[in-house]
Design an enzyme around this catalytic site. Sequence first.
Site, PDB file in Angstrom:
ATOM      1  N   ASP A 148      41.366  26.047  40.693  1.00  0.00           N
ATOM      2  CA  ASP A 148      42.054  24.747  40.678  1.00  0.00           C
ATOM      3  C   ASP A 148      42.024  24.273  42.129  1.00  0.00           C
ATOM      4  OD1 ASP A 148      43.857  22.675  40.824  1.00  0.00           O
ATOM      5  OD2 ASP A 148      45.563  23.785  40.016  1.00  0.00           O
ATOM      6  N   LYS A 206      41.260  15.923  49.377  1.00  0.00           N
ATOM      7  CA  LYS A 206      40.703  15.702  48.030  1.00  0.00           C
ATOM      8  C   LYS A 206      40.740  14.208  47.679  1.00  0.00           C
ATOM      9  CE  LYS A 206      41.616  16.990  43.213  1.00  0.00           C
ATOM     10  NZ  LYS A 206      42.328  17.919  42.335  1.00  0.00           N
ATOM     11  N   GLU A 228      40.983  18.672  34.590  1.00  0.00           N
ATOM     12  CA  GLU A 228      42.279  19.368  34.730  1.00  0.00           C
ATOM     13  C   GLU A 228      43.085  19.379  33.424  1.00  0.00           C
ATOM     14  OE1 GLU A 228      42.488  18.478  39.507  1.00  0.00           O
ATOM     15  OE2 GLU A 228      43.912  17.471  38.215  1.00  0.00           O
ATOM     16  N   ASP A 273      51.150  15.493  33.762  1.00  0.00           N
ATOM     17  CA  ASP A 273      50.968  16.217  35.018  1.00  0.00           C
ATOM     18  C   ASP A 273      51.691  15.486  36.155  1.00  0.00           C
ATOM     19  OD1 ASP A 273      50.071  17.413  37.333  1.00  0.00           O
ATOM     20  OD2 ASP A 273      47.953  17.384  36.794  1.00  0.00           O
TER      21      ASP A 273
END
Length: 563
Positions: A6, A68, A145, A168
């Site tokens: 991850d 990211k 994800e 999430d």
Amino acid sequence: MMIGIDLGTTNSLVAYLNNGKAEIIPNVLGKRSTPSVVGLSDDNEIIVGEAARQRISTHPDKTVAAFKRYIGTDREVKLGKQAYRAEELSALVLKSLKADAESALGGTITEAVISVPAYFNDAQRKATKAAGELAGLKVARLINEPTAAAIAYGLHKNLDESTFMVFDLGGGTFDISILELFDDVMQVHACAGDNQLGGEDFTKLLLQYFLEQHGLTFKKLKAIQQAIALRLAENTKISLSSGVDALMRFELKGKEYETTITQIQYEKIVEPLMARLREPMVKALRDAEMNASDLDSVVMVGGACRMPMIRKSVSRMLSKLPHSTIDYDQTVALGAAVQAGMIVADETLKEIVLTDVMPYSLGVGINNPNSREEGDFLFSPILERNSAVPVSRADPYYPISEKQTKVDLGIYQGESRYAKDNVKIGLISMPVTPGPTDSNRLDVRFTFDLNGILEVEVQKDKLTKRLVIEGNPGVLTKQEIDASFKKLANLKVHPREKIENITILNRAIRLYEQNIGDNREYLGELISHFESVLLTQDQVKISDVRANIEERLDELDDDPLGV
Ligand code: AMP
């Protein structure tokens, strides 16, 4: 052995399948997650993870985090003399995870499944794959994800639960995905979210409330006090996840400020944030053409879901109890490991991703009234990330001065406030007649189609100019990847076996800067003592003293999470 990773904005985790059960692999410090932070030590060595994170506040110019967010763009950030792209920094994090897995499992690891947000576009996916390659990992699969989260709960084996929502809520972003499983195919039906909403906003709102109670203003505090205040709010928020109330105590210029916050008060304070959870859920359901009652289950992911009110609120809104037995932070990595195991066993799950949402914002550069530097533009988004495509929108813009004979509009893609931090993808010029600025209105229309092609149209009176932008500026060529590979291979990386020492030292230095008086003096002594023991190179002694100092630091540091 193939591992699952991850690769997160704040933290990254690595997992593997052990006798059919997914397990997180601890890092060299024994922790289950590694901060996605890269830094340069004072000896010009690359440091990754906790050791780097401890230096965010003490060495902001030598530390980079949250890269990211820029993967798949040409943006570079400087660490010392060298500039790095997001995939190179990600590669350094991946290398560190690979080394952790190799030392825990024995042997060389060459293949991985890496997770990416479902809304990642082609350039972001290619860049993530390139990061894997640069780290010496063949990326057997990029997994979305939410799909990984669903697999972690074994939903791919459960035919009764074929339609589900993945909720999430991480530190800085909120993502909703609606997935459907049929005949071994996992389809992402819709993604929605709020990239400005996460656990950190809860912390900030709580802090704002506390400061207001005492007539204090965040902006007026010194940077170091701001860091301490934020840490206080973060700790209070975490305490409130398990207790009915928590005491907030803050010291400023010898004066103490105290407030006890009850769970009920806290819920009231963060009500505006809770209200923002609803819209993306509704939007995703609408885009998927479903009602809440069509969902068979809900999966919760992300550290901020530890707040009990989040789970309660989701249950209420969807009339369903969410799956939440796996640690919120580990779900995605565990799912990626299960997927890796499935690939090894030759049974994989296919994925179809729905990509008819804007993967990034597009806009123009505008004058920054607070800057005297020429060309230091602000980014003014016209099409915002996550809008459904095809989409078209026009906004008015005006020249800055009455003397101008033309307006040059730079076209940018990205999420940063400053134009220069986004990717410049074009420029369009429009002639104007000198005169009052408000008589020179330019209508700038952006149209983004299903093939990812942007058309920019600028209109003034009867004159129209058009520009079509295609292509992928953020993707590295094969030659560029080879060059990057050499660049990373030549870097001096801090030795792995010494990372525990530098992590403790950096933590002590951070605490030294954050404390005053006796504590500061005491920390100074601890640092000098540890530095002198390090010089002896006696590993047994170093390790003893380190353990001892760690205990002392734990007593002084009310924030085991650091920063
Ligand atoms: P993630 O990005 O998924 O690791 O989530 C990080 C966010 O979760 C941060 O904002 C943390 O403050 C928050 N978080 C972690 N643990 C807790 C907790 N026990 N209660 C409330 N928030 C938490």
